[in-house]
Design an enzyme around this catalytic site. Structure first.
Site, PDB file in Angstrom:
ATOM      1  N   ASP A  23      22.562  -1.347 -97.219  1.00  0.00           N
ATOM      2  CA  ASP A  23      23.069  -1.410 -95.850  1.00  0.00           C
ATOM      3  C   ASP A  23      22.158  -0.542 -94.984  1.00  0.00           C
ATOM      4  O   ASP A  23      22.242   0.682 -95.008  1.00  0.00           O
ATOM      5  CB  ASP A  23      24.513  -0.903 -95.827  1.00  0.00           C
ATOM      6  CG  ASP A  23      25.092  -0.796 -94.426  1.00  0.00           C
ATOM      7  OD1 ASP A  23      24.333  -0.879 -93.446  1.00  0.00           O
ATOM      8  OD2 ASP A  23      26.315  -0.590 -94.311  1.00  0.00           O
ATOM      9  N   LYS A  65      22.441  -2.914 -85.270  1.00  0.00           N
ATOM     10  CA  LYS A  65      22.171  -1.830 -84.325  1.00  0.00           C
ATOM     11  C   LYS A  65      20.861  -2.015 -83.578  1.00  0.00           C
ATOM     12  O   LYS A  65      20.781  -2.787 -82.638  1.00  0.00           O
ATOM     13  CB  LYS A  65      22.272  -0.485 -85.037  1.00  0.00           C
ATOM     14  CG  LYS A  65      23.714  -0.132 -85.433  1.00  0.00           C
ATOM     15  CD  LYS A  65      23.865   1.298 -85.865  1.00  0.00           C
ATOM     16  CE  LYS A  65      25.299   1.642 -86.267  1.00  0.00           C
ATOM     17  NZ  LYS A  65      26.238   1.702 -85.128  1.00  0.00           N
ATOM     18  N   PHE A  78      30.007   3.912 -95.220  1.00  0.00           N
ATOM     19  CA  PHE A  78      30.611   3.151 -94.132  1.00  0.00           C
ATOM     20  C   PHE A  78      29.847   1.842 -94.003  1.00  0.00           C
ATOM     21  O   PHE A  78      28.626   1.842 -93.850  1.00  0.00           O
ATOM     22  CB  PHE A  78      30.557   3.923 -92.808  1.00  0.00           C
ATOM     23  CG  PHE A  78      31.262   3.210 -91.684  1.00  0.00           C
ATOM     24  CD1 PHE A  78      32.616   3.361 -91.494  1.00  0.00           C
ATOM     25  CD2 PHE A  78      30.557   2.387 -90.817  1.00  0.00           C
ATOM     26  CE1 PHE A  78      33.273   2.694 -90.464  1.00  0.00           C
ATOM     27  CE2 PHE A  78      31.203   1.711 -89.784  1.00  0.00           C
ATOM     28  CZ  PHE A  78      32.557   1.876 -89.605  1.00  0.00           C
TER      29      PHE A  78
END
Length: 403
Positions: free
Chosen positions: A223, A252, A138
């Site tokens: 990532d 985040k 993702f």
């Protein structure tokens, strides 16, 4: 006249792409949240690995307040001190020599994938555009990033997808070798797959990818939007492996709850970029970067990083107590406080049920796919709060199991 703020209002005014809990949080402090009715919850979700220092940490509040009285926004027509300060901190503590700031993980990954292709086209030839990615990955919700992500349920239904993206099984080096060639510009992965069930890359897999990328003159892109910024016990997860990426993305927890993201790379790779090739209005926002600087200094400390594994051990000890009683879990996944508990086959497809019932017992958790419970709490949550929250979770588990 202002409308009455209820959960039902959400269904009337918000695009129907989420199905949030029935309660509405209104206040947070540390690892606790209170809803509109004053009910208190233990937060093991952390805003999906965002609130690494809990809610409203006084040092972050202070940084935000001080910056809010100085400068809010200038755009990238100008630069600003907090952005340069945070960029230097990232460079001083990683492999990187250049930083690009944006607002979300998807934007950071979009920039990373564009850079990887632009570098290959500029440096080698216009046909070196293949991106190799992995099933169950993702990387965000822009059309490019969701296409690189290895879950068709997120990318189908929007028309033709960006071309030249290949997906293979995670942790399968032979599968990568089978599709790797001189047209490959990048191999893209999460060192710990977040939404895909919290599967960690093996050291052999990452080392093999590094060697393949070197051999085929392709870039290795990590990532670390979810697994970075202290979440797994080191500042970035790549630092636990003897492998350096060419490009790394962060978001985040980078802002401790304030929206910010970054793409990190080297001088050599960045050299193909020039003004106008890429950009963003809000990236490098002074408010975000001021909070990010404070969050960075706090997270990048021995006290917090070393405490991650100690807290993981407490969580697993508590999960084992639940497992001894209900035979619920098959294995524990992830690293540090990116913690997954895979359900036994007889409980498959019930992860969301456990999440929903947990909120009834005033504990907030996540799922990572239909078969894995995910816990991404504050990195500084107390042992007492862990035990209190797990006691509440045990009651939720009992209700689901016996229903």
């Amino acid at each position: 006249m202002h409308p009455k703020i209820t959960r039902e209002l959400f269904d009337k005014v918000i695009l129907p792409i989420y199905a949030p809990a029935r309660f509405i949080p209104v206040k947070g402090k540390g690892s606790r949240i209170w809803d509109q009715n004053g009910e208190e919850y233990i937060d093991f979700a952390g805003g999906i690995a965002v609130n690494a220092l809990g809610h409203c940490h006084p040092r972050l509040v202070k940084a935000l307040h001080e910056q809010s009285e100085k400068l809010w926004h200038v755009s990238n027509v100008f630069t600003n001190e907090p952005a340069l300060n945070l960029a230097q901190k990232l460079i001083d503590n990683t492999f990187a020599e250049r930083v690009f700031f944006a607002n979300s993980g998807a934007e950071a990954n979009e920039a990373a994938f564009k850079l990887a292709r632009h570098y290959a086209i500029h440096k080698y030839n216009p046909y070196k555009t293949k991106i190799i990615a992995f099933y169950q990955s993702f990387h965000g919700r822009t059309f490019f990033t969701v296409s690189v992500g290895g879950q068709a349920k997120y990318s189908d239904g929007f028309g033709p997808k960006p071309a030249d993206i290949i997906h293979v099984p995670f942790n399968d080096l032979d599968a990568v070798k089978a599709v790797m060639d001189d047209h490959t510009c990048a191999v893209v992965l999460e060192p710990v797959q977040g939404e895909g069930g919290l599967t960690s890359a093996t050291p052999e897999f990452l080392q093999g990818l590094r060697e393949l990328c070197d051999e085929y003159k392709a870039l290795l892109v990590f990532d670390e939007v979810q697994c970075g910024m202290g979440r797994t016990g080191s500042l970035f997860t790549y630092q636990q492996y003897d492998v350096k990426p060419d490009i790394l993305t962060s978001a985040k927890a980078l802002g401790g709850g304030f929206p910010i993201s970054a793409m990190l790379t080297t001088d050599e790779i960045a050299s193909v970029m020039h003004p106008g090739v890429h950009g963003t209005t809000y990236g490098g926002n002074p408010l975000a970067c001021a909070v990010g600087c404070e969050a960075f200094d706090m997270i990048n400390s021995p006290e917090i990083l070393e405490g991650v594994q100690k807290r993981r051990a407490v969580f697993i000890e508590q999960l084992e107590e639940i497992n001894d009683k209900f035979k619920l879990f098959r294995e524990y996944r992830g690293k540090g406080l990116l913690l997954g508990a895979e359900l036994q086959p007889k409980f498959h497809n019930k992860a969301r049920d456990f999440l929903n019932v947990a909120s009834e017992f005033k504990v907030m958790i996540l799922n990572a796919g239909p078969n894995v419970l995910r816990l991404t709490p504050s990195l500084i949550i107390s042992e007492d709060e862990i035990k209190e929250g797990m006691t509440r979770l045990a009651k939720a588990v009992e209700k689901v199991v016996n229903s």
